[in-house]
Design a protein around this motif. Sequence first.
Motif, PDB file in Angstrom:
ATOM      1  N   ASP A  65      34.445  10.960 -23.065  1.00  0.00           N
ATOM      2  CA  ASP A  65      33.499  11.906 -22.493  1.00  0.00           C
ATOM      3  C   ASP A  65      32.539  11.107 -21.619  1.00  0.00           C
ATOM      4  OD1 ASP A  65      33.102  13.893 -25.546  1.00  0.00           O
ATOM      5  OD2 ASP A  65      34.786  13.664 -24.162  1.00  0.00           O
ATOM      6  N   MET A  66      32.152  11.716 -20.521  1.00  0.00           N
ATOM      7  CA  MET A  66      31.258  11.019 -19.595  1.00  0.00           C
ATOM      8  C   MET A  66      30.159  11.952 -19.136  1.00  0.00           C
ATOM      9  SD  MET A  66      33.824   8.578 -17.452  1.00  0.00           S
ATOM     10  CE  MET A  66      32.422   7.598 -16.901  1.00  0.00           C
ATOM     11  N   CYS A  67      29.067  11.369 -18.675  1.00  0.00           N
ATOM     12  CA  CYS A  67      27.934  12.206 -18.298  1.00  0.00           C
ATOM     13  C   CYS A  67      27.100  11.521 -17.229  1.00  0.00           C
ATOM     14  CB  CYS A  67      27.072  12.515 -19.523  1.00  0.00           C
ATOM     15  SG  CYS A  67      26.240  11.085 -20.220  1.00  0.00           S
ATOM     16  N   TRP A  68      26.167  12.279 -16.703  1.00  0.00           N
ATOM     17  CA  TRP A  68      25.153  11.767 -15.782  1.00  0.00           C
ATOM     18  C   TRP A  68      23.780  11.983 -16.425  1.00  0.00           C
ATOM     19  CZ3 TRP A  68      26.053   9.267 -11.201  1.00  0.00           C
ATOM     20  CH2 TRP A  68      27.345   9.351 -10.660  1.00  0.00           C
ATOM     21  N   TYR A  69      22.985  10.914 -16.427  1.00  0.00           N
ATOM     22  CA  TYR A  69      21.579  10.988 -16.796  1.00  0.00           C
ATOM     23  C   TYR A  69      20.761  10.769 -15.530  1.00  0.00           C
ATOM     24  CZ  TYR A  69      21.931  10.688 -21.941  1.00  0.00           C
ATOM     25  OH  TYR A  69      22.156  10.938 -23.270  1.00  0.00           O
ATOM     26  N   ARG A  70      19.496  11.159 -15.613  1.00  0.00           N
ATOM     27  CA  ARG A  70      18.587  10.806 -14.533  1.00  0.00           C
ATOM     28  C   ARG A  70      17.223  10.460 -15.119  1.00  0.00           C
ATOM     29  NH1 ARG A  70      17.659  16.657 -11.454  1.00  0.00           N
ATOM     30  NH2 ARG A  70      16.445  17.674 -13.124  1.00  0.00           N
ATOM     31  N   GLN A  71      16.492   9.652 -14.381  1.00  0.00           N
ATOM     32  CA  GLN A  71      15.138   9.297 -14.802  1.00  0.00           C
ATOM     33  C   GLN A  71      14.240   9.216 -13.588  1.00  0.00           C
ATOM     34  OE1 GLN A  71      14.676   5.921 -17.431  1.00  0.00           O
ATOM     35  NE2 GLN A  71      12.757   6.830 -18.174  1.00  0.00           N
ATOM     36  N   ALA A  72      13.205  10.021 -13.623  1.00  0.00           N
ATOM     37  CA  ALA A  72      12.201  10.017 -12.576  1.00  0.00           C
ATOM     38  C   ALA A  72      11.015   9.178 -13.026  1.00  0.00           C
ATOM     39  CB  ALA A  72      11.753  11.443 -12.272  1.00  0.00           C
ATOM     40  N   PRO A  73      10.248   8.633 -12.092  1.00  0.00           N
ATOM     41  CA  PRO A  73       9.075   7.819 -12.456  1.00  0.00           C
ATOM     42  C   PRO A  73       8.110   8.602 -13.339  1.00  0.00           C
ATOM     43  CG  PRO A  73       9.568   7.591 -10.130  1.00  0.00           C
ATOM     44  CD  PRO A  73      10.456   8.682 -10.644  1.00  0.00           C
ATOM     45  N   GLY A  74       7.730   7.994 -14.452  1.00  0.00           N
ATOM     46  CA  GLY A  74       6.765   8.621 -15.340  1.00  0.00           C
ATOM     47  C   GLY A  74       7.316   9.739 -16.194  1.00  0.00           C
ATOM     48  N   LYS A  75       8.623   9.975 -16.115  1.00  0.00           N
ATOM     49  CA  LYS A  75       9.222  11.060 -16.900  1.00  0.00           C
ATOM     50  C   LYS A  75      10.274  10.509 -17.852  1.00  0.00           C
ATOM     51  CE  LYS A  75       8.585  14.726 -13.485  1.00  0.00           C
ATOM     52  NZ  LYS A  75       9.262  15.799 -12.707  1.00  0.00           N
ATOM     53  N   GLN A  76      10.563  11.300 -18.876  1.00  0.00           N
ATOM     54  CA  GLN A  76      11.614  10.899 -19.816  1.00  0.00           C
ATOM     55  C   GLN A  76      12.983  11.017 -19.174  1.00  0.00           C
ATOM     56  OE1 GLN A  76      11.101  13.243 -23.405  1.00  0.00           O
ATOM     57  NE2 GLN A  76       9.936  11.591 -24.359  1.00  0.00           N
ATOM     58  N   ARG A  77      13.876  10.198 -19.668  1.00  0.00           N
ATOM     59  CA  ARG A  77      15.260  10.264 -19.214  1.00  0.00           C
ATOM     60  C   ARG A  77      15.846  11.616 -19.605  1.00  0.00           C
ATOM     61  NH1 ARG A  77      18.210   5.325 -21.435  1.00  0.00           N
ATOM     62  NH2 ARG A  77      18.125   6.558 -23.344  1.00  0.00           N
ATOM     63  N   GLU A  78      16.634  12.179 -18.711  1.00  0.00           N
ATOM     64  CA  GLU A  78      17.173  13.525 -18.917  1.00  0.00           C
ATOM     65  C   GLU A  78      18.693  13.516 -18.778  1.00  0.00           C
ATOM     66  OE1 GLU A  78      16.587  18.053 -17.069  1.00  0.00           O
ATOM     67  OE2 GLU A  78      16.129  16.309 -15.837  1.00  0.00           O
ATOM     68  N   LEU A  79      19.363  14.138 -19.735  1.00  0.00           N
ATOM     69  CA  LEU A  79      20.806  14.333 -19.635  1.00  0.00           C
ATOM     70  C   LEU A  79      21.056  15.491 -18.676  1.00  0.00           C
ATOM     71  CD1 LEU A  79      23.729  13.819 -20.503  1.00  0.00           C
ATOM     72  CD2 LEU A  79      23.316  15.282 -22.481  1.00  0.00           C
ATOM     73  N   VAL A  80      21.756  15.226 -17.601  1.00  0.00           N
ATOM     74  CA  VAL A  80      21.940  16.212 -16.543  1.00  0.00           C
ATOM     75  C   VAL A  80      23.213  17.020 -16.736  1.00  0.00           C
ATOM     76  CG1 VAL A  80      22.262  16.527 -14.067  1.00  0.00           C
ATOM     77  CG2 VAL A  80      20.638  14.818 -14.903  1.00  0.00           C
ATOM     78  N   ALA A  81      24.334  16.318 -16.949  1.00  0.00           N
ATOM     79  CA  ALA A  81      25.618  17.010 -17.044  1.00  0.00           C
ATOM     80  C   ALA A  81      26.611  16.152 -17.816  1.00  0.00           C
ATOM     81  CB  ALA A  81      26.173  17.325 -15.660  1.00  0.00           C
ATOM     82  N   THR A  82      27.507  16.831 -18.533  1.00  0.00           N
ATOM     83  CA  THR A  82      28.518  16.149 -19.334  1.00  0.00           C
ATOM     84  C   THR A  82      29.888  16.747 -19.064  1.00  0.00           C
ATOM     85  OG1 THR A  82      26.919  15.780 -21.115  1.00  0.00           O
ATOM     86  CG2 THR A  82      29.233  15.555 -21.680  1.00  0.00           C
ATOM     87  N   THR A  83      30.895  15.881 -19.010  1.00  0.00           N
ATOM     88  CA  THR A  83      32.270  16.335 -18.942  1.00  0.00           C
ATOM     89  C   THR A  83      33.050  15.685 -20.071  1.00  0.00           C
ATOM     90  OG1 THR A  83      34.306  16.332 -17.621  1.00  0.00           O
ATOM     91  CG2 THR A  83      32.761  14.538 -17.202  1.00  0.00           C
ATOM     92  N   THR A  84      33.787  16.483 -20.814  1.00  0.00           N
ATOM     93  CA  THR A  84      34.542  15.958 -21.942  1.00  0.00           C
ATOM     94  C   THR A  84      35.982  15.668 -21.549  1.00  0.00           C
ATOM     95  OG1 THR A  84      35.355  18.078 -22.757  1.00  0.00           O
ATOM     96  CG2 THR A  84      33.134  17.407 -23.457  1.00  0.00           C
ATOM     97  N   ARG A  85      36.660  14.937 -22.412  1.00  0.00           N
ATOM     98  CA  ARG A  85      38.080  14.634 -22.178  1.00  0.00           C
ATOM     99  C   ARG A  85      38.894  15.913 -22.092  1.00  0.00           C
ATOM    100  NH1 ARG A  85      39.173  11.284 -27.336  1.00  0.00           N
ATOM    101  NH2 ARG A  85      37.601  12.739 -28.054  1.00  0.00           N
ATOM    102  N   GLY A  86      38.469  16.901 -22.819  1.00  0.00           N
ATOM    103  CA  GLY A  86      39.190  18.168 -22.828  1.00  0.00           C
ATOM    104  C   GLY A  86      38.912  19.034 -21.621  1.00  0.00           C
ATOM    105  N   GLY A  87      37.964  18.599 -20.783  1.00  0.00           N
ATOM    106  CA  GLY A  87      37.718  19.334 -19.550  1.00  0.00           C
ATOM    107  C   GLY A  87      36.531  20.270 -19.577  1.00  0.00           C
ATOM    108  N   SER A  88      35.848  20.363 -20.700  1.00  0.00           N
ATOM    109  CA  SER A  88      34.677  21.232 -20.739  1.00  0.00           C
ATOM    110  C   SER A  88      33.475  20.517 -20.136  1.00  0.00           C
ATOM    111  CB  SER A  88      34.361  21.668 -22.163  1.00  0.00           C
ATOM    112  OG  SER A  88      34.049  20.558 -22.960  1.00  0.00           O
TER     113      SER A  88
END
Length: 116
Positions: free
Chosen positions: A33-56
């Motif tokens: 499974d893979m995903c994208w995180y993002r982090q803006a200055p002064g903000k907490q890291r945020e999980l943006v999107a995830t894709t699983t091996r199964g395609g969801s």
Amino acid sequence: QVQLVESGGGLVQAGGSLRLSCGTSRSIVSIYDMCWYRQAPGKQRELVATTTRGGSTNYADSVKGRFTISRDNAKNTVYLQMNGLNPDDTAVYYCVVLLGRSPRYWGQGTQVTVSS
């Protein structure tokens, strides 16, 4: 050793689009499974999107309907298509390999800046 290399970031005006790419050093896209995180200055890291091996896929509420995560197993690449960008999307975006639900391997990040 797993290497992740992000590309596609840059400066864009509000309302514009960017597509981020994450290339991997091994044939791991089809395995994990893979995903994208993002982090803006002064903000907490945020999980943006995830894709699983199964395609969801799953998205943060803040990007639903605007961002699309996808994978190309043959190219060992994960993408994040970002449409309707706004200044709140400004951040460093990281491609991440998940083991279970835990982030395990991180890319170096790519900067996305959205001007108003």
